[in-house]
Enzyme design. Structure first.
Site, PDB file in Angstrom:
ATOM      1  N   GLY A  61       0.784  -1.228   0.000  1.00 41.87           N
ATOM      2  CA  GLY A  61       0.000   0.000   0.000  1.00 41.87           C
ATOM      3  C   GLY A  61       0.820   1.285   0.000  1.00 41.87           C
ATOM      4  N   THR A  62       2.023   1.256  -0.573  1.00 40.93           N
ATOM      5  CA  THR A  62       2.786   2.519  -0.609  1.00 40.93           C
ATOM      6  C   THR A  62       2.122   3.527  -1.552  1.00 40.93           C
ATOM      7  OG1 THR A  62       4.306   1.846  -2.375  1.00 40.93           O
ATOM      8  CG2 THR A  62       4.979   1.357  -0.105  1.00 40.93           C
ATOM      9  N   HIS A  98       0.553   1.109 -13.254  1.00 35.83           N
ATOM     10  CA  HIS A  98       1.347  -0.056 -13.644  1.00 35.83           C
ATOM     11  C   HIS A  98       2.820   0.354 -13.668  1.00 35.83           C
ATOM     12  CE1 HIS A  98       2.243  -3.911 -15.387  1.00 35.83           C
ATOM     13  NE2 HIS A  98       3.051  -3.289 -16.229  1.00 35.83           N
TER      14      HIS A  98
HETATM   15  C1  GAR Z   1       3.218  -1.099  -7.389  1.00 36.91           C
HETATM   16  O1  GAR Z   1       4.511  -1.068  -7.933  1.00 36.91           O
HETATM   17  C2  GAR Z   1       2.178  -1.100  -8.481  1.00 36.91           C
HETATM   18  O2  GAR Z   1       2.520  -0.307  -9.580  1.00 36.91           O
HETATM   19  C3  GAR Z   1       2.171  -2.557  -8.860  1.00 36.91           C
HETATM   20  O3  GAR Z   1       2.232  -3.239  -7.626  1.00 36.91           O
HETATM   21  C4  GAR Z   1       2.964  -2.440  -6.687  1.00 36.91           C
HETATM   22  C5  GAR Z   1       2.125  -2.269  -5.449  1.00 36.91           C
HETATM   23  O4  GAR Z   1       2.834  -1.613  -4.431  1.00 36.91           O
HETATM   24  N1  GAR Z   1       0.997  -2.894  -9.621  1.00 36.91           N
HETATM   25  C6  GAR Z   1       1.004  -3.799 -10.598  1.00 36.91           C
HETATM   26  O5  GAR Z   1       1.987  -4.452 -10.900  1.00 36.91           O
HETATM   27  C7  GAR Z   1      -0.321  -3.949 -11.322  1.00 36.91           C
HETATM   28  N2  GAR Z   1      -0.150  -4.680 -12.545  1.00 36.91           N
HETATM   29  P1  GAR Z   1       2.097  -0.919  -3.226  1.00 36.91           P
HETATM   30  O6  GAR Z   1       1.129  -1.940  -2.615  1.00 36.91           O
HETATM   31  O7  GAR Z   1       3.219  -0.583  -2.269  1.00 36.91           O
HETATM   32  O8  GAR Z   1       1.397   0.311  -3.732  1.00 36.91           O
END
Ligand code: GAR
Length: 199
Positions: free
Chosen positions: A12-13, A110
């Site tokens: 969830g950053t 993405h």
């Molecule tokens: C992020 O890098 C986001 O762009 C990616 O997952 C990560 C989630 O991090 N999303 C995908 O790859 C979607 N295809 P987070 O939970 O720390 O925001």
């Protein structure tokens, strides 16, 4: 006020970047009123709790029929009067009924420059592993509207990030987040809440 739901699956950053931007007044026309997680262990749920944002878990595994899962997502969003849906590291693919219920109102981040390293199977660290193994020198992040094609909707914003010779998937993921994702996603939400509030 545009009610925003942020859909999450992990750390969830990106949700945190949105909360921080909201607290800094970056999108005065919108408010994050719901965090919907695909699993109960997502640390993003802690972030929601710390900031007093209502959260709910809707897990695909709890539904034998994908149609029931889609309906549960729709029911949750509608019962919270959600206007804009933000996928922030949400790793479950939404079905057509959900997309049809929120036309041009679902946005995703993405971690690559679409159309590179995107589509089914490209998520999280896998995206950065693929970019490094291909040997590209520039990657980045993309914010796009969500349609029925995974990572195939209209592109709203993109930002490039250089790949460094010593990068590992982990260092690259972190830099793409810091230099691109955490800036682009709040910017897109500001843009969309402004637009929607004028409709
Ligand atoms: C992020 O890098 C986001 O762009 C990616 O997952 C990560 C989630 O991090 N999303 C995908 O790859 C979607 N295809 P987070 O939970 O720390 O925001």
């Amino acid at each position: 006020m545009i009610n925003i739901a942020v859909l999450v699956s992990g750390g969830g950053t990106n949700l945190q970047a949105l909360i921080d931007a909201q607290n800094a007044g970056a999108f005065p026309k919108g408010k994050i009123t719901l965090v919907l997680a695909s699993n109960a262990k997502a640390y993003a749920l802690e972030r929601a709790k710390n900031h007093g944002i209502e959260s709910v878990v809707v897990s695909r595994k709890s539904f034998a029929d994908p149609a029931d899962y889609d309906q549960a997502i729709i029911d949750t969003l509608k019962s919270h009067n959600i206007d804009l849906v933000v996928l922030a590291g949400f790793l479950s693919i939404l079905g057509k009924p959900v997309i049809d219920a929120y036309p041009e109102r679902i946005v995703n981040i993405h971690p690559s420059l679409i159309p590179s390293f995107c589509g089914a199977g490209f998520y999280g660290l896998k995206v950065h592993e693929a970019a490094l193994s291909y040997g590209v020198k520039v990657t980045g992040a993309t914010v796009h509207l969500v349609n029925e094609i995974p990572d195939g909707g209209r592109i709203l914003l993109q930002k490039a990030v250089d790949i460094l010779p010593q990068d590992t998937p982990e260092t690259l993921q972190r830099r793409v987040m810091e230099e691109a994702e955490w800036k682009l996603l709040p910017q897109a939400v500001a843009m969309l809440t402004e637009q929607l509030s004028e409709e």
